[in-house]
Write a protein that holds these residues in place. Structure first.
Motif, PDB file in Angstrom:
ATOM      1  N   SER A 137       0.689  -1.056  -0.067  1.00  0.00           N
ATOM      2  CA  SER A 137       0.118   0.109  -0.028  1.00  0.00           C
ATOM      3  C   SER A 137       0.926   1.498   0.123  1.00  0.00           C
ATOM      4  N   GLN A 138       1.843   1.158   0.468  1.00  0.00           N
ATOM      5  CA  GLN A 138       2.772   2.506   0.671  1.00  0.00           C
ATOM      6  C   GLN A 138       3.517   2.427  -0.528  1.00  0.00           C
ATOM      7  N   ILE A 139       3.783   1.497  -1.109  1.00  0.00           N
ATOM      8  CA  ILE A 139       4.551   1.672  -2.681  1.00  0.00           C
ATOM      9  C   ILE A 139       3.378   2.189  -3.724  1.00  0.00           C
ATOM     10  N   ALA A 140       2.147   1.699  -3.279  1.00  0.00           N
ATOM     11  CA  ALA A 140       1.007   2.092  -4.385  1.00  0.00           C
ATOM     12  C   ALA A 140       0.877   3.662  -4.254  1.00  0.00           C
ATOM     13  N   THR A 141       0.833   4.175  -3.184  1.00  0.00           N
ATOM     14  CA  THR A 141       0.543   5.481  -2.854  1.00  0.00           C
ATOM     15  C   THR A 141       1.821   6.336  -3.362  1.00  0.00           C
ATOM     16  N   GLY A 142       3.165   5.922  -3.719  1.00  0.00           N
ATOM     17  CA  GLY A 142       4.044   6.548  -4.219  1.00  0.00           C
ATOM     18  C   GLY A 142       5.221   6.876  -3.539  1.00  0.00           C
ATOM     19  N   LYS A 143       5.245   6.028  -2.047  1.00  0.00           N
ATOM     20  CA  LYS A 143       6.237   6.644  -1.228  1.00  0.00           C
ATOM     21  C   LYS A 143       7.626   5.991  -2.089  1.00  0.00           C
ATOM     22  N   ALA A 144       8.648   6.575  -1.606  1.00  0.00           N
ATOM     23  CA  ALA A 144       9.751   6.129  -2.134  1.00  0.00           C
ATOM     24  C   ALA A 144      10.247   4.913  -1.518  1.00  0.00           C
ATOM     25  N   TYR A 145      11.196   3.958  -2.270  1.00  0.00           N
ATOM     26  CA  TYR A 145      11.454   2.884  -1.756  1.00  0.00           C
ATOM     27  C   TYR A 145      12.391   2.901  -0.613  1.00  0.00           C
ATOM     28  N   ASP A 146      13.172   3.948  -0.598  1.00  0.00           N
ATOM     29  CA  ASP A 146      14.272   4.101   0.667  1.00  0.00           C
ATOM     30  C   ASP A 146      13.487   4.655   1.898  1.00  0.00           C
ATOM     31  N   LYS A 147      12.371   5.040   1.564  1.00  0.00           N
ATOM     32  CA  LYS A 147      11.629   5.707   2.674  1.00  0.00           C
ATOM     33  C   LYS A 147      10.429   4.911   3.227  1.00  0.00           C
TER      34      LYS A 147
END
Length: 474
Positions: A56-66
Motif C-alpha cells: 500500500s505504501q508503494i502504491a501511494t508513491g512512497k519512495a522505496y528508501d523511505k
C-alpha cells in the motif's frame, strides 16, 4: 506368568489398553495436524498483513528508501522489481529462501518506468497486469527460510504484486516466523509422549481392578462347582450375587441346572432301586420253580414258570424302552393312522377278560413311531382290562388340529388326588382300583413319556377316561 496372561482380567486389561492407545494416537495426531494447520494459517495471515501494508505504501508513491518496513526478526520483507533487483529490504534481512539480499544495489527511489531497452525475456504471459497505484488481490503463500541478523529460521511468506505511481511493477515478499508454531506443536507432542504412557498405565490398572471386581462372583461360582464335583453332593448350590447382571443370571441358571441334575440323579437312583425290586420277585419265583423241578420233576409248575418268564420279559422290555426315552431317543417321523391302529390292536386281543368295544373312529394321521404309539394303546387297554367291571371302550375323534384317542372302562375310576401320581414310575394304587397284582407300575409312565415326545399329552379326564391327544401330521 502364562496363567496370568491367559486370564480374562489380563486379556481385558490388554484389550482396553490397546484400544485406548490407538484412540489416543489417532486423536493426538489429529490434534497436532489441526494445531499445526491453524498456526500456519495465522502466520500466513500475519505475513499477508505485513505484505499489504508495504504494498500500500508503494502504491501511494512512497519512495522505496523511505518505506516503513516491519522489524526483520518478526516479519522480514523484501521488495524486488520484475528483474529480481532488490528495491527495499528490512535492515536485518540477509537472505530470503537462500538468495542473499544485495543492499549495495537497492533502489534509492522510485523504480521509475521501464524504457524500451529494458524489455527482456523476463516478461511472460503470467505477469499480473495492474494499473499504476494498484495492489494485487491474490496472495501466494510459500514456506521457506530467511537469514535475519545471521540467524536462519523458517518462515511463511506472503507474496503479492503491486505497481507504484510511475507504473513500475514490483513483488513484495513478507514473512512471518514459524518458530512459535513449531515450538507449540513440539510442546504438545512432548506432553503427549509423556502423558500417553502414564494414561495407558492408569487405564490398564483401572481395567484390571474393575474386571477383578466384576469376575469375583464368577470365581466363587467356579470354586463351588469344583467343590460340588469333588464331593458329588448335588444338593449344594453356587452363591448368587445380588446384582441383576449377566453373572447373577449365570449363577441362577447354574443352580437351576444343579437342581435338575439332582432331580435326574435321584430319579435314576429310585428307578434302579425299583427296577431291582421288581426284577427280584419274578426271578426268585422262577428260580424256586426251577430248583423244585430239578429235585422233583413231577412238581414242576410249567405254566407258572412260563408266566413268570413272560412277566420278566415284559418288565425287561419296559425298562429298555424307558432307558431309550430317558436317553433322548427321538420318535420316527412315519405317518400313523390311529383308527387303523385301534382296529388292528383290538383284533389281536381275543383273550382279554373284558371284550374291547370300538366306538367312533374318526380319520386323521399323526407323525411318530408306529411301535411306540401302539405300545401306548396297548398299555391303556391293559390298564382298562385290569380295572374294568364289564366294559372297555376305545374311540378316536378329531378336535381341530388334534387327534384324540379315548380309552374308557366302567371301573371305580381314579381319585382326583391320584390322577397325576399314577403316571409316575413304579406307582400302583391300592386295592380300591385293583383286581389283581397288576404290572410293575410302568405302563402309564411309559404311555405319558411317549405321548409327550410325540408333541401330545396323556391325562385322566373323568373317572376312568384316559385321553391321548396328538397333533395332526403335517
Amino acid at each position: 506368568m502364562s496363567r496370568v496372561l491367559g486370564s480374562v482380567r489380563a486379556r481385558a486389561a490388554a484389550g482396553a489398553t490397546v484400544v485406548v492407545a490407538l484412540a489416543l494416537i489417532a486423536a493426538g495426531t489429529a490434534v497436532l495436524l489441526v494445531l499445526s494447520s491453524h498456526l500456519q494459517d495465522q502466520a500466513g495471515l500475519q505475513a499477508q498483513v505485513a505484505a499489504r501494508e508495504v504494498a500500500s505504501q508503494i502504491a501511494t508513491g512512497k519512495a522505496y528508501d523511505k518505506l516503513d518496513l516491519p522489524d526483520g526478526d518478526d516479519h522480514p520483507v523484501v521488495v524486488a522489481d520484475d528483474r529480481g533487483r532488490v528495491l527495499a529490504a528490512g535492515d536485518e534481512v540477509r537472505a530470503v529462501e537462500g538468495k542473499p539480499v544485495d543492499r549495495a544495489k537497492q533502489g534509492a527511489g522510485s523504480a521509475g518506468p521501464r524504457g524500451p531497452g529494458d524489455d527482456d525475456d523476463d516478461d511472460d504471459d503470467d505477469t499480473v497486469q495492474l494499473k499504476p497505484g494498484e495492489v494485487e488481490d491474490d496472495v501466494d503463500y510459500r514456506d521457506g527460510t530467511a537469514n535475519v541478523d545471521g540467524t536462519v529460521s523458517d518462515y511463511r511468506f506472503a507474496v503479492l504484486e503491486a505497481k507504484d505511481t510511475h507504473g513500475a511493477q514490483v513483488t513484495v515478499r513478507a514473512g512471518s516466523a514459524l518458530t512459535p508454531e513449531q515450538d507449540a506443536v513440539g510442546s504438545v507432542r512432548t506432553a503427549m509422549l509423556i502423558g500417553l504412557p502414564l494414561l495407558l498405565v492408569v487405564v490398564a490398572g483401572v481395567t484390571w481392578l474393575v474386571t477383578r471386581r466384576a469376575l469375583r462372583p464368577v470365581e466363587g461360582i467356579r470354586g463351588e462347582m469344583a467343590a460340588i464335583t469333588a464331593s458329588t453332593d448335588l444338593s449344594r448350590r453356587v452363591p448368587v450375587p445380588s446384582s441383576q447382571d449377566e453373572v447373577g443370571r449365570l449363577a441362577r441358571t447354574t443352580n437351576e441346572t444343579l437342581a435338575a441334575l439332582e432331580s435326574s440323579v435321584e430319579r435314576q437312583r429310585r428307578f434302579v432301586a425299583d427296577a431291582s425290586h421288581e426284577l427280584r420277585s419274578p426271578i426268585a419265583s422262577l428260580r424256586t420253580q426251577l430248583e423244585v423241578g430239578v429235585a422233583h420233576p413231577e412238581l414242576l409248575d410249567v405254566p407258572g414258570a412260563v408266566e413268570d418268564t413272560v412277566r420278566l420279559q415284559r418288565l425287561a422290555a419296559d425298562l429298555l424302552l424307558l432307558a431309550r426315552l430317558d436317553a433322548g431317543e427321538r420318535p420316527a417321523e412315519a405317518r400313523v393312522g390311529l383308527a387303523a391302529m385301534v382296529r388292528e390292536e383290538s383284533s389281536q386281543r381275543v383273550a382279554d377278560r373284558v371284550p374291547v368295544q370300538i366306538g367312533e373312529l374318526a380319520g386323521g394321521e399323526v407323525a411318530g413311531s408306529r411301535s411306540q404309539l401302539g405300545r401306548v394303546l396297548g398299555n391303556l387297554l391293559d390298564n382298562a382290562q385290569r380295572h374294568a367291571v364289564s366294559s372297555v371302550r376305545v374311540a378316536v375323534a378329531r378336535d381341530g388340529e388334534w387327534v384324540v384317542l379315548r380309552v374308557e372302562d366302567d371301573g371305580p375310576g381314579v381319585p382326583e388326588s391320584e390322577r397325576e401320581r399314577i403316571f409316575e414310575r413304579f406307582v400302583r394304587l391300592d386295592d380300591a382300583r385293583t383286581r389283581d397284582d397288576g404290572g410293575a407300575g410302568l405302563g402309564l409312565a411309559i404311555a405319558r413319556d411317549v405321548a409327550e415326545r410325540h408333541g401330545g399329552s396323556l391325562a385322566v379326564r373323568a373317572g376312568s377316561v384316559f385321553e391321548l391327544r396328538l397333533p395332526v401330521a403335517g
